[in-house]
Design a protein around this motif. Structure first.
Motif, mmCIF file in Angstrom:
data_model
loop_
_atom_site.group_PDB
_atom_site.id
_atom_site.type_symbol
_atom_site.label_atom_id
_atom_site.label_comp_id
_atom_site.label_asym_id
_atom_site.label_seq_id
_atom_site.Cartn_x
_atom_site.Cartn_y
_atom_site.Cartn_z
ATOM 1 N N GLY A 46 0.808 -1.215 0.000
ATOM 2 C CA GLY A 46 0.000 0.000 0.000
ATOM 3 C C GLY A 46 0.841 1.265 0.000
ATOM 4 N N PRO A 47 1.669 1.492 1.032
ATOM 5 C CA PRO A 47 2.490 2.707 1.023
ATOM 6 C C PRO A 47 3.527 2.730 -0.090
ATOM 7 C CG PRO A 47 3.032 1.293 2.897
ATOM 8 C CD PRO A 47 1.782 0.740 2.291
ATOM 9 N N VAL A 48 4.046 1.554 -0.492
ATOM 10 C CA VAL A 48 5.006 1.522 -1.598
ATOM 11 C C VAL A 48 4.354 2.055 -2.877
ATOM 12 C CG1 VAL A 48 6.310 -0.022 -3.112
ATOM 13 C CG2 VAL A 48 6.399 -0.327 -0.634
ATOM 14 N N LEU A 49 3.146 1.614 -3.138
ATOM 15 C CA LEU A 49 2.421 2.082 -4.320
ATOM 16 C C LEU A 49 2.177 3.582 -4.244
ATOM 17 C CD1 LEU A 49 1.096 0.940 -6.910
ATOM 18 C CD2 LEU A 49 -1.035 0.807 -5.636
ATOM 19 N N LEU A 50 1.851 4.091 -3.063
ATOM 20 C CA LEU A 50 1.611 5.520 -2.915
ATOM 21 C C LEU A 50 2.873 6.335 -3.159
ATOM 22 C CD1 LEU A 50 -0.741 5.806 0.205
ATOM 23 C CD2 LEU A 50 -1.347 5.850 -2.219
ATOM 24 N N VAL A 51 4.011 5.873 -2.605
ATOM 25 C CA VAL A 51 5.257 6.619 -2.770
ATOM 26 C C VAL A 51 5.625 6.754 -4.242
ATOM 27 C CG1 VAL A 51 7.743 6.567 -2.321
ATOM 28 C CG2 VAL A 51 6.143 6.060 -0.490
ATOM 29 N N SER A 52 5.524 5.661 -4.991
ATOM 30 C CA SER A 52 5.867 5.728 -6.410
ATOM 31 C C SER A 52 4.810 6.495 -7.196
ATOM 32 C CB SER A 52 6.033 4.318 -6.983
ATOM 33 O OG SER A 52 4.834 3.566 -6.870
ATOM 34 N N MET A 53 3.530 6.309 -6.865
ATOM 35 C CA MET A 53 2.466 6.977 -7.602
ATOM 36 C C MET A 53 2.523 8.481 -7.412
ATOM 37 S SD MET A 53 -1.588 5.989 -7.578
ATOM 38 C CE MET A 53 -1.917 6.718 -5.967
ATOM 39 N N ASP A 54 2.885 8.940 -6.209
ATOM 40 C CA ASP A 54 2.936 10.371 -5.961
ATOM 41 C C ASP A 54 4.111 11.041 -6.664
ATOM 42 O OD1 ASP A 54 1.143 11.948 -3.793
ATOM 43 O OD2 ASP A 54 0.997 9.794 -3.501
ATOM 44 N N SER A 56 4.433 10.725 -9.812
ATOM 45 C CA SER A 56 3.960 10.998 -11.173
ATOM 46 C C SER A 56 2.513 11.452 -11.249
ATOM 47 C CB SER A 56 4.114 9.728 -12.024
ATOM 48 O OG SER A 56 3.312 8.669 -11.518
ATOM 49 N N ILE A 57 1.788 11.440 -10.143
ATOM 50 C CA ILE A 57 0.341 11.682 -10.199
ATOM 51 C C ILE A 57 0.019 13.116 -10.616
ATOM 52 C CG2 ILE A 57 0.021 12.423 -7.811
ATOM 53 C CD1 ILE A 57 -2.485 10.603 -7.754
ATOM 54 N N LEU A 58 0.960 14.034 -10.466
ATOM 55 C CA LEU A 58 0.688 15.429 -10.794
ATOM 56 C C LEU A 58 0.925 15.774 -12.263
ATOM 57 C CD1 LEU A 58 2.061 17.495 -7.764
ATOM 58 C CD2 LEU A 58 -0.197 16.540 -8.145
ATOM 59 N N PHE A 59 1.456 14.833 -13.048
ATOM 60 C CA PHE A 59 1.826 15.183 -14.417
ATOM 61 C C PHE A 59 0.624 15.657 -15.229
ATOM 62 C CE2 PHE A 59 5.593 12.069 -14.100
ATOM 63 C CZ PHE A 59 6.346 13.055 -13.488
ATOM 64 N N LEU A 60 -0.523 15.007 -15.086
ATOM 65 C CA LEU A 60 -1.727 15.461 -15.775
ATOM 66 C C LEU A 60 -2.509 16.488 -14.957
ATOM 67 C CD1 LEU A 60 -3.170 12.200 -17.407
ATOM 68 C CD2 LEU A 60 -1.931 14.076 -18.500
ATOM 69 N N GLY A 176 3.078 1.887 -9.876
ATOM 70 C CA GLY A 176 2.710 3.164 -9.287
ATOM 71 C C GLY A 176 3.142 4.336 -10.143
ATOM 72 N N PHE A 177 4.386 4.291 -10.633
ATOM 73 C CA PHE A 177 4.857 5.338 -11.538
ATOM 74 C C PHE A 177 4.002 5.386 -12.797
ATOM 75 C CE2 PHE A 177 9.034 5.504 -9.327
ATOM 76 C CZ PHE A 177 9.168 6.889 -9.271
ATOM 77 N N ALA A 178 3.647 4.213 -13.323
ATOM 78 C CA ALA A 178 2.943 4.161 -14.606
ATOM 79 C C ALA A 178 1.501 4.638 -14.489
ATOM 80 C CB ALA A 178 2.985 2.732 -15.158
ATOM 81 N N VAL A 179 0.818 4.242 -13.415
ATOM 82 C CA VAL A 179 -0.607 4.565 -13.315
ATOM 83 C C VAL A 179 -0.873 5.876 -12.609
ATOM 84 C CG1 VAL A 179 -1.151 2.104 -13.262
ATOM 85 C CG2 VAL A 179 -1.008 3.368 -11.107
ATOM 86 N N GLY A 180 0.168 6.491 -12.038
ATOM 87 C CA GLY A 180 -0.031 7.753 -11.347
ATOM 88 C C GLY A 180 -0.751 8.800 -12.181
ATOM 89 N N PRO A 181 -0.257 9.114 -13.396
ATOM 90 C CA PRO A 181 -0.975 10.105 -14.217
ATOM 91 C C PRO A 181 -2.407 9.690 -14.545
ATOM 92 C CG PRO A 181 1.233 9.716 -15.064
ATOM 93 C CD PRO A 181 0.985 8.674 -14.022
ATOM 94 N N GLY A 194 -7.297 18.952 -5.434
ATOM 95 C CA GLY A 194 -6.791 18.393 -4.179
ATOM 96 C C GLY A 194 -7.104 16.924 -3.996
ATOM 97 N N SER A 195 -7.998 16.368 -4.802
ATOM 98 C CA SER A 195 -8.340 14.948 -4.666
ATOM 99 C C SER A 195 -7.161 14.035 -4.986
ATOM 100 C CB SER A 195 -9.524 14.606 -5.577
ATOM 101 O OG SER A 195 -9.208 14.832 -6.941
ATOM 102 N N VAL A 196 -6.209 14.508 -5.784
ATOM 103 C CA VAL A 196 -5.055 13.658 -6.112
ATOM 104 C C VAL A 196 -4.187 13.416 -4.883
ATOM 105 C CG1 VAL A 196 -5.046 14.426 -8.509
ATOM 106 C CG2 VAL A 196 -3.624 15.616 -6.849
ATOM 107 N N PHE A 197 -4.341 14.236 -3.850
ATOM 108 C CA PHE A 197 -3.614 14.014 -2.597
ATOM 109 C C PHE A 197 -4.473 13.281 -1.570
ATOM 110 C CE2 PHE A 197 -1.771 17.934 -4.400
ATOM 111 C CZ PHE A 197 -0.475 17.490 -4.590
ATOM 112 N N LEU A 198 -5.754 13.594 -1.529
ATOM 113 C CA LEU A 198 -6.623 12.942 -0.537
ATOM 114 C C LEU A 198 -6.773 11.452 -0.787
ATOM 115 C CD1 LEU A 198 -9.524 15.512 0.027
ATOM 116 C CD2 LEU A 198 -7.487 15.102 1.413
#
Length: 513
Positions: A46-54, A56-60, A176-181, A194-198
């Motif tokens: 769970g946290p591993v996925l969040l660390v990698s996803m965060d 790249s999640i802001l790119f879009l 996580g990196f791939a699906v973040g965007p 702000g939902s991308v952080f919540l």
């Protein structure tokens, strides 16, 4: 202390593990992991996925954040990459602290701080506080990765199952990196930025509640103390250097950014020299004498740099230049994410047949070819070229995620494997941040030189009241020119590194086992 157990007819039989008594670490016999061990793996992911996803999640999400908070060009870059710099700068230090004070304790503290930083970022009223919250999230993220991997190794003491679990760990990190965007785009289609952080908070709450039940403490007392001066000079040197580069790119050459770059570079040089005289250095630079190790670490850094800057710039291109919705842009990123994830899964089998040398060479040349496919994009079209670019480059990115750490560790003696693995992980995070910082600053500089001169970034320009249509077209054309410039530079770097790998790995006979 007992960690997990094995199922019996009457319930769970505790399985004794490593415990620390005084300054001695006692080893107990492990039984095969049961269902509870696999549940522990799920909790850790769970946290591993969040660390990698965060990362790249802001790119879009950046066009939407720019509309809401109106950051300057360099603030927008800081929002994106301060997270990666914080993670990369502190990864090795927090790995050492976890060894001394307890991995589970550090995991719980890091997860709590990560959740607090996410909540603060979601409701940040301006770009300055958002940058601070992203930095806090990065510091917390640096506590999670090394501690999660150490706890995972304790859950699966049998080598075959441990290798399978670490493979799942690596695939989750890459996914996580791939699906973040894509996740960010889907959230922004229905909710505010702000939902991308919540979205982090439910996962963090679940982890904090369940981890103390399923996981046990892991601690080592043999490691030396963390050199605080090295920690400060490495992080400070990176931040000063990047700050100077961004200011020069956004506003031109002036005394303050040049002085900042000079101090930053001097700090990094002093840091590197200091590591040679420490008993427990943060980075063991003597490992770079091995050619295979050097190529592996660069393969961890450069592809992440190309991937992060390409994902960010193409996200802006699809939305601000072509006018697509954020959900449409997210769906267009899906083929590349699928290719990347599948490549992560099949690469170990391909490496077993063709070898790591072939994998490293294919990695760099496929990324070079993929980013060059962005050159035919224009201000009026290029969706097909974008999808083809992400799919082809995704092959190289997937290979990079899969083979870098294993290649780096295999290239050095067994007693130095821990240091090699830590450097390989750090190269991934630093590469992710440097891509935005350096290549993103290059795109900003091209826009400043080629654009209409009304604002230092495309989104700022398009939001100006009463903007003339001709100025908007010029701004979009300048942004596309910057995108093409970055694609050429990234493509050339990967082509050169592929050629170097082709020569060096042949000369050394391939990675040593």
């Amino acid at each position: 202390m007992y960690l997990l157990g094995i199922p019996t007819a009457r319930g769970w039989l505790p399985r004794p593990v490593r415990r620390t008594v005084g300054t001695m670490t006692q080893l107990r016999v492990h039984h095969s992991p049961g269902l509870r061990s696999w549940l522990g793996l799920v909790v850790i992911l769970g946290p591993v996925l969040l660390v990698s996803m965060d990362g790249s999640i802001l790119f879009l999400a950046m066009p939407r954040i720019s509309q809401a908070l109106t950051p300057t060009a360099d603030q927008a870059l800081w929002i994106l990459d301060v997270y990666g710099f914080a993670v990369g700068s502190l990864l090795i230090a927090f790995g050492n602290l976890g060894d001394r004070y307890g991995r589970l304790k550090l995991l719980l503290i890091g997860a709590t701080v990560f959740g607090a930083g996410s909540a603060g970022a979601a409701f940040a009223p301006g770009p300055e506080l958002l940058i601070v919250c992203r930095a806090v999230m990065g510091v917390a993220g640096a506590t999670l990765l090394p501690s999660a991997l150490a706890v995972l190794s304790e859950l699966f003491p049998e080598p075959r199952l441990r290798a399978r679990a670490i493979g799942i760990f690596a695939a989750a990190f890459a996914a996580g990196f791939a699906v973040g965007p894509i996740v960010g785009g889907a959230l922004l289609e229905r909710f505010w930025w702000g939902s991308v952080f919540l979205v982090n908070l439910p996962v963090i709450a679940m982890f904090v509640a369940v981890a103390p039940v399923l996981l046990g403490e892991v601690r080592e007392t043999r490691h030396g103390r963390v050199d605080r001066l090295s920690l400060v000079t490495s992080a400070g040197g990176l931040l000063l250097t990047v700050y100077g580069l961004k200011r020069v790119a956004a506003q031109g050459v002036s005394v303050p950014p040049v002085v900042a770059m000079a101090f930053g570079a001097a700090s990094l040089v002093w840091f590197a020299r200091r590591q040679r005289h420490l008993d427990h250095p943060l980075i063991d630079f003597s490992l770079f004498r091995d050619r295979v190790f050097t190529i592996a670490v660069i393969t961890g850094l450069l592809p992440l740099a190309a991937w992060s800057v390409a994902a960010y710039l193409t996200g802006v291109y699809l939305q601000s230049v072509l006018g697509l919705t954020v959900l449409h842009a997210a769906l267009l990123a899906l083929p590349g994410a699928v290719v990347l994830t599948v490549t992560c899964v099949v690469t170990p089998m391909a490496v077993g047949r063709f070898g790591k040398r072939a994998a490293l060479i294919v990695c760099h040349f496929s990324i070079a070819a993929g980013v060059v496919l962005l050159l035919p994009t224009t201000t009026t079209g290029g969706v097909g070229w974008y999808v083809a670019s992400t799919a082809l480059a995704g092959v190289g990115f997937g290979i990079s995620f899969s083979v870098v750490a294993d290649t780096a560790v295999a290239a050095v003696p067994a007693e130095r494997a821990g240091a090699a693995g830590a450097i390989a992980e750090t190269s991934n995070e630093i590469g992710n941040a440097l891509g935005i910082a350096l290549l993103g600053s290059l795109a900003t500089m091209v826009f400043r030189l080629q654009g209409p001169g009304l604002a230092p970034a495309l989104d700022e320009t398009l939001q100006l009241p009463g903007l003339a249509p001709a100025a908007a077209r010029d701004a979009k054309a300048a942004f596309v020119t910057g995108l093409h410039t970055v694609a050429v530079v990234a493509g050339l770097l990967h082509a050169v590194l592929g050629a170097v790998a082709l020569r060096w790995l042949r000369a050394t006979g391939g990675p040593r086992r």
